[in-house]
Design a protein around this motif. Structure first.
Motif, short mmCIF file in Angstrom:
data_model
loop_
_atom_site.label_atom_id
_atom_site.label_comp_id
_atom_site.label_asym_id
_atom_site.label_seq_id
_atom_site.Cartn_x
_atom_site.Cartn_y
_atom_site.Cartn_z
N GLU A 1 0.71 -1.18 0.00
CA GLU A 1 0.07 -0.15 -0.09
C GLU A 1 0.89 1.18 0.04
O GLU A 1 2.02 1.16 0.62
N VAL A 2 0.42 2.25 -0.72
CA VAL A 2 1.10 3.57 -0.63
C VAL A 2 -0.09 4.40 -0.23
O VAL A 2 -1.03 4.84 -0.59
N ASP A 3 0.56 5.36 1.04
CA ASP A 3 -0.17 6.38 1.84
C ASP A 3 -0.20 7.60 0.90
O ASP A 3 0.66 8.35 1.02
N ARG A 4 -1.18 7.88 -0.14
CA ARG A 4 -1.08 9.07 -0.87
C ARG A 4 -1.12 10.21 -0.06
O ARG A 4 -0.72 11.25 -0.85
N SER A 5 -1.89 10.31 1.13
CA SER A 5 -1.63 11.65 1.76
C SER A 5 -0.04 11.88 2.27
O SER A 5 0.23 13.18 2.58
N VAL A 6 0.85 10.91 2.18
CA VAL A 6 2.03 11.17 2.59
C VAL A 6 3.08 11.23 1.35
O VAL A 6 4.12 11.91 1.44
N CYS A 7 2.79 10.44 0.34
CA CYS A 7 3.74 10.32 -0.85
C CYS A 7 3.93 11.55 -1.32
O CYS A 7 3.17 12.53 -1.53
N GLY B 1 7.14 -2.93 -9.79
CA GLY B 1 6.35 -2.71 -8.97
C GLY B 1 5.41 -1.56 -8.56
O GLY B 1 4.28 -1.49 -7.83
N PHE B 2 5.87 -0.52 -9.02
CA PHE B 2 5.31 0.81 -8.82
C PHE B 2 5.10 1.74 -9.89
O PHE B 2 5.89 1.70 -11.17
N ARG B 3 4.22 2.64 -10.06
CA ARG B 3 3.90 3.54 -11.02
C ARG B 3 3.67 5.03 -10.35
O ARG B 3 2.95 5.03 -9.48
N LEU B 4 4.15 6.20 -11.20
CA LEU B 4 3.57 7.39 -10.66
C LEU B 4 2.25 7.71 -11.81
O LEU B 4 2.23 7.65 -13.03
N ASP B 5 1.20 8.20 -10.98
CA ASP B 5 0.08 8.65 -11.50
C ASP B 5 0.24 10.08 -12.32
O ASP B 5 1.37 10.67 -12.09
N SER B 6 -0.70 10.63 -12.85
CA SER B 6 -0.72 12.05 -13.52
C SER B 6 -0.39 12.89 -12.40
O SER B 6 -0.15 14.17 -12.71
N ALA B 7 -0.69 12.77 -11.11
CA ALA B 7 -0.57 13.43 -9.89
C ALA B 7 0.89 13.49 -9.49
O ALA B 7 1.13 13.99 -8.32
N ARG B 8 1.59 12.62 -10.06
CA ARG B 8 2.80 12.15 -9.63
C ARG B 8 2.77 11.53 -7.98
O ARG B 8 3.62 11.72 -7.23
N GLN B 9 1.84 10.76 -7.92
CA GLN B 9 1.40 9.96 -6.63
C GLN B 9 1.88 8.25 -7.01
O GLN B 9 1.31 7.90 -8.05
N SER B 10 2.76 7.82 -6.31
CA SER B 10 2.89 6.29 -6.39
C SER B 10 1.53 5.50 -6.06
O SER B 10 0.78 5.71 -5.26
#
Length: 77
Positions: free
Chosen positions: A8-14, A27-36
């Motif tokens: 899990e990625v805590d998007r409020s902290v990323c 294993g991971f990608r960044l979305d359009s908001a640059r959040q993992s």
């Protein structure tokens, strides 16, 4: 059969540093908001995902054993 992990990625902290993508590009990608985001929220245990979690500058990534929920990373203080 090896362990399965829940990731899990805590998007409020990323902060979108991209270190996770560097350590575990599959294993991971960044979305359009640059959040993992994990590519797959449940994966086979592997060193790349663990290195990504350990390398996150804000510890936004939690890795736990799938099923039991026992935390693999970050370590309990």
């Amino acid at each position: 059969m090896g362990d399965r992990w829940s990731v899990e990625v805590d998007r409020s902290v990323c902060i979108g540093s991209g270190m996770c993508v560097n350590h575990a590009p599959g294993g991971f990608r960044l979305d359009s908001a640059r959040q993992s985001r994990p590519v797959d929220p449940e994966t086979d245990a592997n060193e790349q995902v663990l290195a990504a979690a350990e390398g996150c500058p804000v510890e936004a990534i939690t890795v736990a054993l799938a099923g039991s929920g026992e935390v693999v990373f970050p370590p309990e203080e």
